[in-house]
Scaffold this motif. Sequence first.
Motif, mmCIF file in Angstrom:
data_model
loop_
_atom_site.group_PDB
_atom_site.id
_atom_site.type_symbol
_atom_site.label_atom_id
_atom_site.label_comp_id
_atom_site.label_asym_id
_atom_site.label_seq_id
_atom_site.Cartn_x
_atom_site.Cartn_y
_atom_site.Cartn_z
ATOM 1 N N ILE A 115 -7.537 11.897 -4.523
ATOM 2 C CA ILE A 115 -7.921 11.003 -3.506
ATOM 3 C C ILE A 115 -7.669 9.298 -3.906
ATOM 4 N N ILE A 116 -6.752 9.334 -4.926
ATOM 5 C CA ILE A 116 -6.532 7.797 -5.161
ATOM 6 C C ILE A 116 -5.951 6.995 -4.112
ATOM 7 N N THR A 117 -5.019 7.610 -3.298
ATOM 8 C CA THR A 117 -4.666 6.891 -2.077
ATOM 9 C C THR A 117 -5.616 6.378 -1.500
ATOM 10 N N SER A 118 -6.508 7.181 -1.035
ATOM 11 C CA SER A 118 -7.715 6.924 -0.076
ATOM 12 C C SER A 118 -8.619 6.015 -0.875
ATOM 13 N N ILE A 119 -8.841 5.896 -1.969
ATOM 14 C CA ILE A 119 -9.714 4.800 -2.609
ATOM 15 C C ILE A 119 -8.708 3.572 -2.561
ATOM 16 N N ALA A 120 -7.528 3.786 -2.908
ATOM 17 C CA ALA A 120 -6.767 2.317 -2.836
ATOM 18 C C ALA A 120 -6.721 1.762 -1.430
ATOM 19 N N GLY A 121 -6.606 2.587 -0.350
ATOM 20 C CA GLY A 121 -6.716 2.321 1.010
ATOM 21 C C GLY A 121 -7.852 1.112 1.314
ATOM 22 N N ARG A 122 -9.106 1.716 0.689
ATOM 23 C CA ARG A 122 -10.234 1.070 0.937
ATOM 24 C C ARG A 122 -10.201 -0.304 0.154
ATOM 25 N N ILE A 123 -9.630 -0.418 -1.042
ATOM 26 C CA ILE A 123 -9.518 -1.672 -1.658
ATOM 27 C C ILE A 123 -8.669 -2.489 -1.074
ATOM 28 N N ALA A 153 -4.055 1.361 -8.506
ATOM 29 C CA ALA A 153 -3.474 -0.161 -8.455
ATOM 30 C C ALA A 153 -2.093 -0.129 -7.988
ATOM 31 N N THR A 154 -1.324 1.069 -8.091
ATOM 32 C CA THR A 154 -0.174 1.106 -7.716
ATOM 33 C C THR A 154 -0.138 1.191 -6.299
ATOM 34 N N HIS A 155 -1.068 1.782 -5.279
ATOM 35 C CA HIS A 155 -0.813 2.031 -4.133
ATOM 36 C C HIS A 155 -1.590 0.737 -3.420
ATOM 37 N N ILE A 156 -2.105 -0.017 -4.196
ATOM 38 C CA ILE A 156 -2.656 -1.676 -3.693
ATOM 39 C C ILE A 156 -1.590 -2.283 -3.816
ATOM 40 N N GLY A 157 -0.600 -2.263 -4.659
ATOM 41 C CA GLY A 157 0.584 -2.967 -4.840
ATOM 42 C C GLY A 157 1.682 -2.364 -3.652
ATOM 43 N N ARG A 158 1.773 -1.185 -3.270
ATOM 44 C CA ARG A 158 2.405 -0.901 -2.067
ATOM 45 C C ARG A 158 1.845 -1.177 -0.813
ATOM 46 N N CYS A 159 0.665 -1.406 -0.734
ATOM 47 C CA CYS A 159 -0.149 -2.005 0.344
ATOM 48 C C CYS A 159 0.262 -3.527 0.750
ATOM 49 N N PHE A 160 0.808 -4.180 -0.297
ATOM 50 C CA PHE A 160 1.327 -5.595 -0.156
ATOM 51 C C PHE A 160 2.705 -5.482 -0.437
#
Length: 311
Positions: A115-123, A153-160
Amino acid sequence: MKIFAVFVLFVFGAVGENLVENYDRELSTIKLLFYPNINSIDNPIEISPLYNTGWKLVDFLANETKLMIHGWNAFSNHISVNPVLHAYLKANNSRVLAVDWRDASQLSYVVARRIITSIAGRICGQLRYFVKETQIDIANLHVIGHSLGCHIATHIGRCFDGEIGRLTALDAAGPFFTKFSTDAYSRNDFLFVDSIHTSAGLAGEFEVRGHAAFFPNGGVAPQPGCEASDLISFTACSHYRVSNYFAESILLPTTFLAHQCELSLIQLPTAHRNCHNGSNVVLMGEHIDHNTRGVFYLQTFSTFPFGKDEL
């Protein structure tokens, strides 16, 4: 790595767990925390429009913003990240943030990894609010992840859209990640990515996913000084030691000098002889040149100060 994966499955009860279960409760408790100064280490400010307590983030001027993300079975000021938080606050030249996803991190490893992508989505949502309030340049945002936090962290990077300035991956989690894992941290998701490996092949990984990768003492457990502890804690000492190395580099900029070397040579028992002949010597840690590219080797002492500060 396969042995470690089986160990995780057996000890933490992941076998047979319902992986499609809804984890909204654990995800809803994820917090983005702000540390104004060293005295706030045990009482940070939660960053959320729902909990605005009158702080003005624009009053905390700094060139860079640091964001720490802990790993599995940890929390925001866990021993695996606390040295880095303390070092940044002591240096007092950056805004310091940390993610606390402790409830989700208490799930079995196989679920937390899934669920790392879901965690990153919240962050990401909370971080967007912070960026809006402070008007910071995300090119000056530096994310530091430990273990599973690197992959989050990498999914936060993708978010931006890959515009965040830097990711430092501290002994990125290895179990259930392969060379071909598309959800693992990647150099494509930040302007610059450096990694430090200290328990590769067990809790960590050998994969070079960033622009610059460092393998202190070969990158494997036990790291010097962790020989006895790793037997008891199943390499936890070496897995956490990476945070001590990075924290030291914040306050002692030139303490870790690394030699460029082939990864195949770094993994040999004679790495200290194989890799010290190279002419390309660079800094490992906080003050690395962002133009650094390649794989690097260095040796450390077994106690603080760990860096040998030598050519």
